[in-house]
Structures are given as structure tokens and as C-alpha cells.
Motif scaffolding. Structure first.
Motif, PDB file in Angstrom:
ATOM      1  N   ARG A 303       0.826  -1.214   0.000  1.00 22.37           N
ATOM      2  CA  ARG A 303       0.000   0.000   0.000  1.00 22.37           C
ATOM      3  C   ARG A 303       0.861   1.265   0.000  1.00 22.37           C
ATOM      4  O   ARG A 303       0.490   2.279  -0.606  1.00 22.37           O
ATOM      5  N   TYR A 304       2.004   1.215   0.722  1.00 23.63           N
ATOM      6  CA  TYR A 304       2.871   2.397   0.829  1.00 23.63           C
ATOM      7  C   TYR A 304       4.080   2.308  -0.101  1.00 23.63           C
ATOM      8  O   TYR A 304       5.102   2.956   0.123  1.00 23.63           O
ATOM      9  N   GLU A 305       3.961   1.509  -1.138  1.00 24.58           N
ATOM     10  CA  GLU A 305       5.071   1.320  -2.071  1.00 24.58           C
ATOM     11  C   GLU A 305       5.500   2.645  -2.699  1.00 24.58           C
ATOM     12  O   GLU A 305       6.698   2.915  -2.875  1.00 24.58           O
ATOM     13  N   ALA A 306       4.550   3.499  -3.001  1.00 25.84           N
ATOM     14  CA  ALA A 306       4.865   4.785  -3.634  1.00 25.84           C
ATOM     15  C   ALA A 306       5.693   5.678  -2.710  1.00 25.84           C
ATOM     16  O   ALA A 306       6.577   6.412  -3.156  1.00 25.84           O
ATOM     17  N   ALA A 307       5.406   5.560  -1.380  1.00 24.46           N
ATOM     18  CA  ALA A 307       6.117   6.409  -0.415  1.00 24.46           C
ATOM     19  C   ALA A 307       7.598   6.066  -0.364  1.00 24.46           C
ATOM     20  O   ALA A 307       8.457   6.956  -0.437  1.00 24.46           O
ATOM     21  N   PHE A 308       7.936   4.786  -0.267  1.00 22.36           N
ATOM     22  CA  PHE A 308       9.365   4.482  -0.193  1.00 22.36           C
ATOM     23  C   PHE A 308      10.007   4.408  -1.583  1.00 22.36           C
ATOM     24  O   PHE A 308      11.228   4.297  -1.700  1.00 22.36           O
ATOM     25  N   LEU A 311      11.360   7.918  -1.472  1.00 24.02           N
ATOM     26  CA  LEU A 311      12.490   8.031  -0.552  1.00 24.02           C
ATOM     27  C   LEU A 311      12.912   6.620  -0.124  1.00 24.02           C
ATOM     28  O   LEU A 311      12.496   6.126   0.926  1.00 24.02           O
ATOM     29  N   PRO A 312      13.734   5.936  -0.930  1.00 26.68           N
ATOM     30  CA  PRO A 312      14.122   4.548  -0.652  1.00 26.68           C
ATOM     31  C   PRO A 312      14.786   4.348   0.713  1.00 26.68           C
ATOM     32  O   PRO A 312      14.770   3.247   1.266  1.00 26.68           O
ATOM     33  N   LEU A 313      15.376   5.412   1.248  1.00 24.33           N
ATOM     34  CA  LEU A 313      16.045   5.310   2.551  1.00 24.33           C
ATOM     35  C   LEU A 313      15.102   4.801   3.646  1.00 24.33           C
ATOM     36  O   LEU A 313      15.539   4.151   4.602  1.00 24.33           O
ATOM     37  N   LEU A 314      13.809   5.087   3.492  1.00 21.79           N
ATOM     38  CA  LEU A 314      12.827   4.665   4.509  1.00 21.79           C
ATOM     39  C   LEU A 314      12.826   3.151   4.709  1.00 21.79           C
ATOM     40  O   LEU A 314      12.594   2.656   5.814  1.00 21.79           O
ATOM     41  N   VAL A 315      13.083   2.409   3.646  1.00 18.86           N
ATOM     42  CA  VAL A 315      12.997   0.943   3.714  1.00 18.86           C
ATOM     43  C   VAL A 315      14.046   0.369   4.664  1.00 18.86           C
ATOM     44  O   VAL A 315      13.810  -0.634   5.334  1.00 18.86           O
ATOM     45  N   THR A 316      15.212   1.021   4.759  1.00 23.43           N
ATOM     46  CA  THR A 316      16.312   0.465   5.554  1.00 23.43           C
ATOM     47  C   THR A 316      15.991   0.421   7.048  1.00 23.43           C
ATOM     48  O   THR A 316      16.643  -0.310   7.793  1.00 23.43           O
ATOM     49  N   TYR A 380      23.490   9.838   8.815  1.00 24.97           N
ATOM     50  CA  TYR A 380      22.801  10.541   7.726  1.00 24.97           C
ATOM     51  C   TYR A 380      22.736  12.039   8.040  1.00 24.97           C
ATOM     52  O   TYR A 380      21.665  12.580   8.363  1.00 24.97           O
ATOM     53  N   PRO A 381      23.864  12.717   8.006  1.00 29.62           N
ATOM     54  CA  PRO A 381      23.865  14.161   8.316  1.00 29.62           C
ATOM     55  C   PRO A 381      22.981  14.939   7.339  1.00 29.62           C
ATOM     56  O   PRO A 381      22.958  14.656   6.142  1.00 29.62           O
ATOM     57  N   GLY A 382      22.236  15.884   7.889  1.00 26.37           N
ATOM     58  CA  GLY A 382      21.353  16.710   7.067  1.00 26.37           C
ATOM     59  C   GLY A 382      19.954  16.144   6.894  1.00 26.37           C
ATOM     60  O   GLY A 382      19.036  16.858   6.469  1.00 26.37           O
ATOM     61  N   GLN A 383      19.766  14.854   7.224  1.00 23.23           N
ATOM     62  CA  GLN A 383      18.443  14.223   7.064  1.00 23.23           C
ATOM     63  C   GLN A 383      17.651  14.304   8.385  1.00 23.23           C
ATOM     64  O   GLN A 383      17.231  13.305   8.954  1.00 23.23           O
ATOM     65  N   TRP A 384      17.484  15.518   8.887  1.00 20.80           N
ATOM     66  CA  TRP A 384      16.860  15.703  10.202  1.00 20.80           C
ATOM     67  C   TRP A 384      15.445  15.155  10.243  1.00 20.80           C
ATOM     68  O   TRP A 384      15.061  14.481  11.221  1.00 20.80           O
ATOM     69  N   MET A 385      14.654  15.428   9.248  1.00 25.74           N
ATOM     70  CA  MET A 385      13.247  15.021   9.283  1.00 25.74           C
ATOM     71  C   MET A 385      13.101  13.505   9.159  1.00 25.74           C
ATOM     72  O   MET A 385      12.210  12.903   9.767  1.00 25.74           O
ATOM     73  N   VAL A 386      13.972  12.891   8.371  1.00 30.65           N
ATOM     74  CA  VAL A 386      13.945  11.436   8.266  1.00 30.65           C
ATOM     75  C   VAL A 386      14.268  10.811   9.623  1.00 30.65           C
ATOM     76  O   VAL A 386      13.606   9.878  10.083  1.00 30.65           O
ATOM     77  N   GLN A 441       2.596   6.246   8.020  1.00 30.53           N
ATOM     78  CA  GLN A 441       1.699   7.384   8.219  1.00 30.53           C
ATOM     79  C   GLN A 441       2.481   8.610   8.683  1.00 30.53           C
ATOM     80  O   GLN A 441       2.246   9.731   8.200  1.00 30.53           O
ATOM     81  N   LEU A 442       3.411   8.405   9.612  1.00 34.02           N
ATOM     82  CA  LEU A 442       4.248   9.525  10.057  1.00 34.02           C
ATOM     83  C   LEU A 442       5.128  10.031   8.917  1.00 34.02           C
ATOM     84  O   LEU A 442       5.327  11.251   8.756  1.00 34.02           O
ATOM     85  N   ALA A 443       5.671   9.097   8.129  1.00 35.09           N
ATOM     86  CA  ALA A 443       6.525   9.498   7.006  1.00 35.09           C
ATOM     87  C   ALA A 443       5.754  10.339   6.001  1.00 35.09           C
ATOM     88  O   ALA A 443       6.251  11.363   5.508  1.00 35.09           O
ATOM     89  N   VAL A 444       4.542   9.934   5.683  1.00 33.71           N
ATOM     90  CA  VAL A 444       3.717  10.682   4.738  1.00 33.71           C
ATOM     91  C   VAL A 444       3.430  12.087   5.251  1.00 33.71           C
ATOM     92  O   VAL A 444       3.505  13.073   4.505  1.00 33.71           O
ATOM     93  N   LYS A 445       3.118  12.202   6.555  1.00 38.90           N
ATOM     94  CA  LYS A 445       2.766  13.512   7.116  1.00 38.90           C
ATOM     95  C   LYS A 445       3.980  14.399   7.288  1.00 38.90           C
ATOM     96  O   LYS A 445       3.968  15.582   6.907  1.00 38.90           O
ATOM     97  N   LEU A 446       5.056  13.835   7.894  1.00 38.70           N
ATOM     98  CA  LEU A 446       6.209  14.675   8.227  1.00 38.70           C
ATOM     99  C   LEU A 446       7.095  14.990   7.024  1.00 38.70           C
ATOM    100  O   LEU A 446       7.706  16.051   6.954  1.00 38.70           O
TER     101      LEU A 446
END
Length: 450
Positions: A303-308, A311-316, A380-386, A441-446
Motif C-alpha cells: 500500500r505504501y510502495e509509492a512512499a518508499f 524516498l528509498p532510505l525509509l525501507v532500511t 545521515y547528516p542533514g536528514q533531520w526530518m527522516v 503514516q508519520l513518514a507521509v505527514k512529516l
């Protein structure tokens, strides 16, 4: 080391067919040790050595053997030897044996028992499985309330030799209704002319024949008992349960709970004596259930395939979230299941458990989140929101996992199910699905992903 050498010496004597010397040594050994020695021999040797044992020792050793070993010995010995064994065995041990043996052997054994023993065994066999009646013994000291202390001592001396315990004696009226209990200490501390009805304790802790054996075990733990009287529906004394039987029940119940907690159907046989087919059958049903339920996790990822994909980093971070959530839930469920098993936690304590696990989850989640935030910023410097998304997801996942792990066993008990089924495998599957939903859900919102 001495014990190993002694066992080797006994085996050498058996191999050399030096049965007279072997008999002299075994006759002064503990019956459990003799049984352990017999189990080191081949079945043929076991029968030969068993037949050399004195009658009383043979019965006690027989009770300590495994069912298949008992079955082999019965097939090899004479009817008279069977009679000697069954008459010397305590009734509860005889019943335990007969419940496991094939019907043909049961008939042969009962045919060689005396009428009184046969009637008693048949009465015990009619009680429900795993009930107080099925584990009790009829070998107890029953006294009359109009006896004096002197008469009680005379009765114990005459009849106590074959009883499982003589320390605690049970006092009845003429209709065998349980009236009270006296200990040998009570008898010793009172004059010979004192009447039992005057010195007995009328506040008797007891069980009913149809009660579940697990409830009986809980009573032993709560009151630190050595024995417990068992009565019928009319409060007539029919037997007692002794602490050695309850230890077996506790081991059996604990083993069953461990197997359920590991997502297996409980087995009554030892591992090495269980066939491969039966082991597979006991495991496959739960594995199928867990496999099918895990497909929910796959559905969430799809369902969330489009989200990662954006941003492929989310999968890790998915393995870390699901593993931590599963472990956190398993910790809580294990503690609650254990607490319910020893009667420390009741279903009515659900809100107390919820409040406690919420606070524990917040504390644990905050520490894990802080540790994770530091290592993520460094990696991951600079990726504060992630990093913030992962940390918040971890916090929420741990809190939810702790709460779910604490409440599901209580819910199972409320539904008359065994709380052990709500253990690590099932909790992990549920928490995995929830943690993924929270994370994406948090990833989509933030992160403003579509």
C-alpha cells in the motif's frame, strides 16, 4: 565422577549377567536411581534385571519408568508378577500408568488385580482427565472425630505403613463427611485422652474431584501444602493429592505453556520419543496461521510502495522498527503470562497493567529513541526530518507493543483461552503490522510524501 563410574560398573555387571551381585547393589539404591540405571540398558536387559528386584522395590522402580518401558516389561513378565506390581503401586501411580497403556494391556493388568484394587482403579479412571480426581490417591489416613489421641496413634501404627503420608490426617464423621484435619504434631502436643473432634482444625482447605488440576496446583502454591483432601459433591472424603503429584502437574502445565508460547501444539511425549510426523503436525498449524497473518504486513508494504519509492532510505529502517517492536511486546507478554500463571495477575487488573505498561513503554521508547537519534544523525547528516520520523515511529511502536503485549494475555484469559497463546510469535506478527502503519503514516505527514 563417582556416579558415572558406579553406573558403568552396574552396566558391566548386567552385561556379564552377574544378577546376584547386581540385585544386592540395586536393593539398597533409591528407586529413581534404579530406574535411571534400567533406562541405560537394552529392553531385553531391562526386563531381566527388573525381574531380579525385590517385590516392593520393583513396584516403586516401575512407577519411575517411561510408558513404553512399562509396556515392554508387562509384555514379558508373568501374571503373578503383574499382580505383585499393581498391588504394591500407589493407586494414583497405577492410574497414571493405565491411562497411557493400550486397552489390551489394561485389561490384562486389571484381570490380575484384586477385586478391591480393580474397583478403586476403575473409580479413578472415570474421573475427567486433568481433574483433581484423576491425580489423587486413596492411600491416606482417615480418622473418626470421636477417636481419642491414643486411638488415633494406634490406628496410624496399624494402617499407616502403606499410606503416602501420615503427617497430615483427615477427620471424618460416620458417613465419611470431611470434618477437619489434624497433624501428627497436633496429636503429639495433646494428651492421650483428648478427643479429635476437640483438637482438629475445622478450616479445611480442600478440592472437589472435578476441579481442574491447575487450580489444585495453585492452591498448593498459595497455602504451602504437603497434601490436599479431595471430596465429592457431598463433601465425602474420597482421596488426597500429595505434593509429589503436584510437582508433576506443575511440570506438565509449564511444559504445555512453553510449547504454546513457542507456537506449537502441546505434546505429551518426550522430544526424543516423539515421531517426526507428530512433531511436524504439532508445529505446522500455528506456522500456517502465522504465515497467513504475516501477509497483512506484505499488504501494508504494498500500500505504501509509492512512499518508499520516492524516498528509498525509509525501507532500511523497517527491520529495526519491527524487530524492536516485536521484542518489546514479547517482554511484556512474557511477564504478564508468567504473572497470570502464578496467580499474581487477574483479568480485573487490566487497567493497572495498561497504565503500568504505558509508562514503561514511554520510558523505554524515549531511551531507545534518543540512542537511535544520535546514531542516525551521525550516519545521515542533514536528514533531520527522516531521523525524526524514525525516532517518533520507534517511540510510538514501543509504547503500542508494550501495551498490546500486556493486554492480549489478559484478554485471552477473559475469553476463557490459555494466555500462553498470546506469546512472542503472535505478538510479533500483530506489532509488525501496527509499527509499519505508524511508520508510513508519520513518514507521509512529516516528509510530505504522496
Amino acid at each position: 565422577m563417582q556416579k558415572v563410574l558406579d553406573m558403568e560398573k552396574l552396566i558391566q555387571l548386567a552385561d556379564g549377567k552377574q544378577f546376584r551381585i547386581l540385585k544386592e547393589i540395586l536393593s539398597i539404591m533409591n528407586e529413581a536411581d534404579v530406574a535411571a540405571f534400567l533406562q541405560e540398558l537394552s529392553l531385553e536387559q531391562m526386563t531381566l534385571v527388573f525381574r531380579t528386584l525385590p517385590k516392593e522395590l520393583a513396584a516403586e522402580v516401575f512407577a519411575n519408568l517411561e510408558v513404553d518401558e512399562q509396556q515392554h516389561i508387562i509384555n514379558q513378565i508373568t501374571d503373578r508378577e503383574i499382580n505383585n506390581i499393581i498391588e504394591e503401586l500407589y493407586v494414583d501411580d497405577a492410574v497414571d500408568m493405565l491411562e497411557e497403556l493400550p486397552a489390551t494391556l489394561v485389561r490384562r493388568i486389571l484381570q490380575n488385580a484384586s477385586p478391591d484394587t480393580r474397583n478403586l482403579i476403575n473409580q479413578f479412571l472415570n474421573y475427567p482427565d486433568n481433574s483433581a480426581g484423576s491425580i489423587m490417591t486413596a492411600e491416606y489416613v482417615g480418622l473418626k472425630k470421636d477417636m481419642t489421641v491414643e486411638q488415633a496413634f494406634a490406628y496410624i501404627r496399624k494402617h499407616g505403613v502403606d499410606k503416602e503420608t501420615i503427617y497430615t490426617c483427615y477427620v471424618m464423621d460416620g458417613k465419611r463427611t470431611l470434618e477437619g484435619v489434624v497433624t501428627v504434631k497436633d496429636l503429639l502436643m495433646n494428651p492421650y485422652e483428648a478427643c479429635l473432634g476437640d483438637i482438629m482444625d475445622r478450616n479445611v482447605i480442600k478440592a472437589v474431584t472435578t476441579e481442574d488440576q491447575e487450580a489444585v496446583a495453585e492452591r498448593f502454591l498459595k497455602y504451602d501444602l504437603l497434601s490436599l483432601p479431595v471430596v465429592d459433591s457431598e463433601n465425602r472424603l474420597v482421596g488426597i493429592v500429595t505434593v509429589d503429584d503436584i510437582v508433576d502437574v506443575m511440570e506438565e502445565e509449564a511444559t504445555e505453556d512453553f510449547e504454546k508460547m513457542a507456537a506449537m501444539h502441546p505434546s505429551e511425549k518426550p522430544y526424543l520419543k516423539t515421531s517426526v510426523f507428530e512433531l511436524a503436525k504439532n508445529r505446522i498449524m500455528w506456522l500456517l496461521i502465522l504465515m497467513v497473518s504475516s501477509m497483512v504486513t506484505g499488504g501494508i508494504l504494498a500500500r505504501y510502495e509509492a512512499a518508499f519509492a520516492v524516498l528509498p532510505l525509509l525501507v532500511t529502517f523497517i527491520p529495526m522498527l519491527t524487530d524492536t517492536g516485536g521484542n518489546a511486546g514479547s517482554q511484556s507478554s512474557t511477564l504478564i503470562i508468567r504473572g497470570m500463571a502464578v496467580n499474581e495477575i487477574q483479568p480485573r487488573d487490566g487497567f493497572k497493567v495498561l497504565w503500568k505498561e504505558l509508562r514503561v513503554g514511554l520510558m523505554v521508547g524515549a531511551v531507545l529513541g534518543a540512542a537511535n537519534f544520535i546514531q542516525l544523525i551521525l550516519r545521515y547528516p542533514g536528514q533531520w526530518m527522516v531521523c525524526l520520523t524514525v525516532v517518533l515511529s520507534l517511540l510510538v511502536t514501543v509504547v503500542l507493543a508494550k501495551t498490546i503485549g500486556g493486554l492480549l494475555p489478559i484478554a485471552a484469559r477473559s475469553l476463557k483461552l490459555d494466555p500462553a497463546i498470546m506469546a512472542a510469535p503472535l505478538i510479533t506478527t500483530i506489532v509488525d503490522a501496527i509499527s509499519l502503519v505508524v511508520y508510513f503514516q508519520l513518514a507521509v505527514k512529516l516528509l510530505h510524501l504522496s
